[in-house]
Design an enzyme around this catalytic site. Structure first.
Site, short mmCIF file in Angstrom:
data_model
loop_
_atom_site.label_atom_id
_atom_site.label_comp_id
_atom_site.label_asym_id
_atom_site.label_seq_id
_atom_site.Cartn_x
_atom_site.Cartn_y
_atom_site.Cartn_z
N SER A 72 0.54 -1.29 0.23
CA SER A 72 -0.09 0.38 -0.02
C SER A 72 1.13 0.96 0.00
CB SER A 72 -0.97 0.27 1.00
OG SER A 72 -1.90 0.86 1.21
N LYS A 77 4.23 2.14 -2.10
CA LYS A 77 5.11 3.43 -2.69
C LYS A 77 6.29 3.44 -2.58
CE LYS A 77 0.08 5.19 -2.32
NZ LYS A 77 -1.05 4.80 -2.71
N GLN A 92 -8.16 6.51 -6.62
CA GLN A 92 -7.18 7.47 -6.30
C GLN A 92 -6.42 7.96 -7.48
OE1 GLN A 92 -4.79 5.88 -3.13
NE2 GLN A 92 -5.88 6.65 -2.20
N GLU A 127 -3.82 13.81 0.68
CA GLU A 127 -4.28 12.94 1.88
C GLU A 127 -3.18 12.99 2.63
OE1 GLU A 127 -4.78 8.04 1.70
OE2 GLU A 127 -4.62 9.61 -0.39
N TRP A 170 -9.36 1.22 -6.15
CA TRP A 170 -9.02 2.95 -6.23
C TRP A 170 -7.63 2.52 -6.19
CZ3 TRP A 170 -5.29 2.04 -2.26
CH2 TRP A 170 -5.88 1.39 -0.97
N HIS A 227 -6.71 -5.98 0.60
CA HIS A 227 -5.83 -5.54 0.18
C HIS A 227 -4.66 -5.89 1.73
CE1 HIS A 227 -3.61 -2.42 -0.09
NE2 HIS A 227 -3.88 -1.41 0.30
#
EC number: 3.1.1.117
Length: 474
Positions: free
Chosen positions: A286, A290, A332, A340, A384, A420
């Site tokens: 998640s 990144k 997103q 965010e 998303w 997820h």
């Protein structure tokens, strides 16, 4: 002068508590003081200890460790094969890149930027050219979206201790002997005698979510201590900013990369840790996925990069995610992400509404890993995450490994049927193949590039986004 009454203060506090987080917004996590409720039809799901998010659906997904049901069969969708072309124009002399562009004035390209053309319009011819283009991409990404990554500081010291199968690497880094920070990641070791060159190692952001096979050590990296990521108000907080100042341009993810580099520095300084520093991987899921991708891109001592479900801001491309938004997929995108959290620099705020003017995108971020190895994993059950964007973006990135003649050093696998950051066992063979080959130095087949083609209201069409012909770099 007006003095608020206790009743008024209580009403303000009550209103704050009752306010709903926005769709896709943060709704919980360590240090979170904002709203914990979600809009109707959305549920607050814990993604990790630091972050819970309002996601569509009435029930939260199970925790990462929950066994996931088998996903539907994935269909192989190979990226377009490289077609050989003869680039025109002069190339930089090998080993001498000359001036490196960090900005491209008047750039305007709604499609994905060409990885095989320098900012000045010169086409790449050789593998040495790719090294120079990679340096240029690094400068562009730092300038437009990531902030400046500082070099190794003057002071780096380390010590190592071990108890049983757990080691502690005590690291001190500083700009001077009187201006330092300290952090102490732990390493979990396999049982048995280490190989002659030491154990291969995976640096796992916040512990990671992938199953680590036998014979590989794991370092737990508390990246949120290096740079906090609780919310948009976290900017400038964490160990990195204690050293470089709260107004430093580095985003949280860039600060995490700096921390990874100091870990590798420390491992190189402590042979008693018995880690093979030529066989280091990095992973995260998640938001931490990144970060893992960013680390693999910028830190060349990482041999294998394994981002998991990193989505938008990770292995997805900004332009493609906007296309999904424009065509009805609630994913997103750059506009949402910069509001965010603090994963990107404040400078990126200037470009999220005019993406065609940005001369880079995340296919180039991923391509910075090349010629080293990378495999990313995505989950189509969570729209998303921008699944079409991830597949298309990594298809575009894959052309760089193709051009270098090492297509099987880059992989991608995208399935559904699991929560997820919960690991689907069906992907373990692909994961192990990359770990076996690039960390354990074993023979393995790593031709992996698959998707189940579940992209919501859009489909991937390479011809609409990839305008270049892949050269054979010599």
């Amino acid at each position: 002068m007006f003095k608020p009454s206790f009743v008024a203060l209580a009403l303000v506090s009550y209103a704050t508590a009752q306010a709903s987080a926005p769709q896709w917004g943060q709704c919980g996590g360590i240090g979170w003081t904002g709203p914990t409720a979600c809009p109707s039809g959305w549920a607050c799901q814990q993604l990790n200890a630091y972050y819970s998010q309002c996601l569509q659906g009435a029930a939260p997904a199970p925790a990462r460790t929950t066994a996931a049901p088998p996903p539907p069969p994935a269909t192989t969708a190979a990226p377009p094969p490289p077609t050989t072309s003869a680039p025109t124009g002069s190339s930089p002399v090998a080993g001498a890149c000359g001036a490196i562009a960090s900005t491209v004035p008047n750039y305007n390209n709604a499609k994905l930027p060409d990885p095989f053309t320098f900012a000045n319009g010169t086409a790449l011819r050789t593998k040495a050219d790719w090294s120079c283009r990679r340096a240029e991409i690094s400068a562009l990404i730092q300038n437009y979206e990531a902030g400046t990554l500082p070099p190794k500081p003057p002071v780096v010291t380390a010590s190592f201790s071990k108890s049983g199968n757990t080691g502690t690497l005590a690291i001190t880094a500083g700009l001077s002997n009187s201006q330092t920070i300290k952090f102490s990641p732990t390493i979990s070791y396999p049982s048995g005698t280490p190989p002659a060159n030491g154990w291969p190692l995976i640096i796992a952001y916040e512990g990671g979510s992938i199953p680590i096979p036998a014979g590989v050590a794991t370092l737990t990296y508390s990246n949120s201590d290096m740079a906090q990521q609780n919310s948009a108000s976290s900017r400038g907080q964490g160990l990195f900013y204690q050293l470089y100042g709260s107004t430093h341009s580095a985003s949280a993810m860039t600060a995490w990369v700096w921390g990874v580099s100091r870990i590798i520095d420390a491992l190189e300084m402590t042979p008693t840790a018995q880690i093979n520093t030529q066989r280091i991987g990095v992973t995260g899921c998640s938001r931490d996925g990144k970060g893992a991708l960013m680390a693999g891109a910028f830190e060349e001592r990482i041999a294998l990069t394994i981002p998991q479900e990193s989505g938008s801001g990770g292995d997805a491309c900004w332009r493609l995610s906007k296309y999904e938004i424009d065509n009805g997929n609630q994913v997103q995108d750059a506009v949402e992400i910069v509001g965010e959290n603090v994963w990107f620099s404040t400078n990126f705020n200037n470009y999220v509404q005019k993406l065609p003017t940005v001369p880079e995108d995340h296919h180039l971020l991923a391509a910075m890993v090349a010629p080293r190895a990378m495999i990313s994993f995505e989950n189509t059950d969570y729209l998303w995450l921008s699944p079409m964007s991830s597949f298309g973006c990594m298809t575009a990135a894959h052309t760089v490994w193709q051009g270098l003649g090492i297509a099987d050093s880059h992989g991608f696998a995208q399935v559904g049927g699991h929560a997820h950051c919960a690991w689907p066992s069906s992907l373990t063979p692909q994961l192990n193949a990359f770990i076996n080959r690039f960390l354990l130095d074993q023979s393995a087949t790593t031709n992996v590039f698959t998707t189940n083609n579940q992209f919501g209201k859009v489909q991937w069409n390479a011809a609409n986004w990839i305008t270049w012909t892949t050269p054979t770099l010599t």
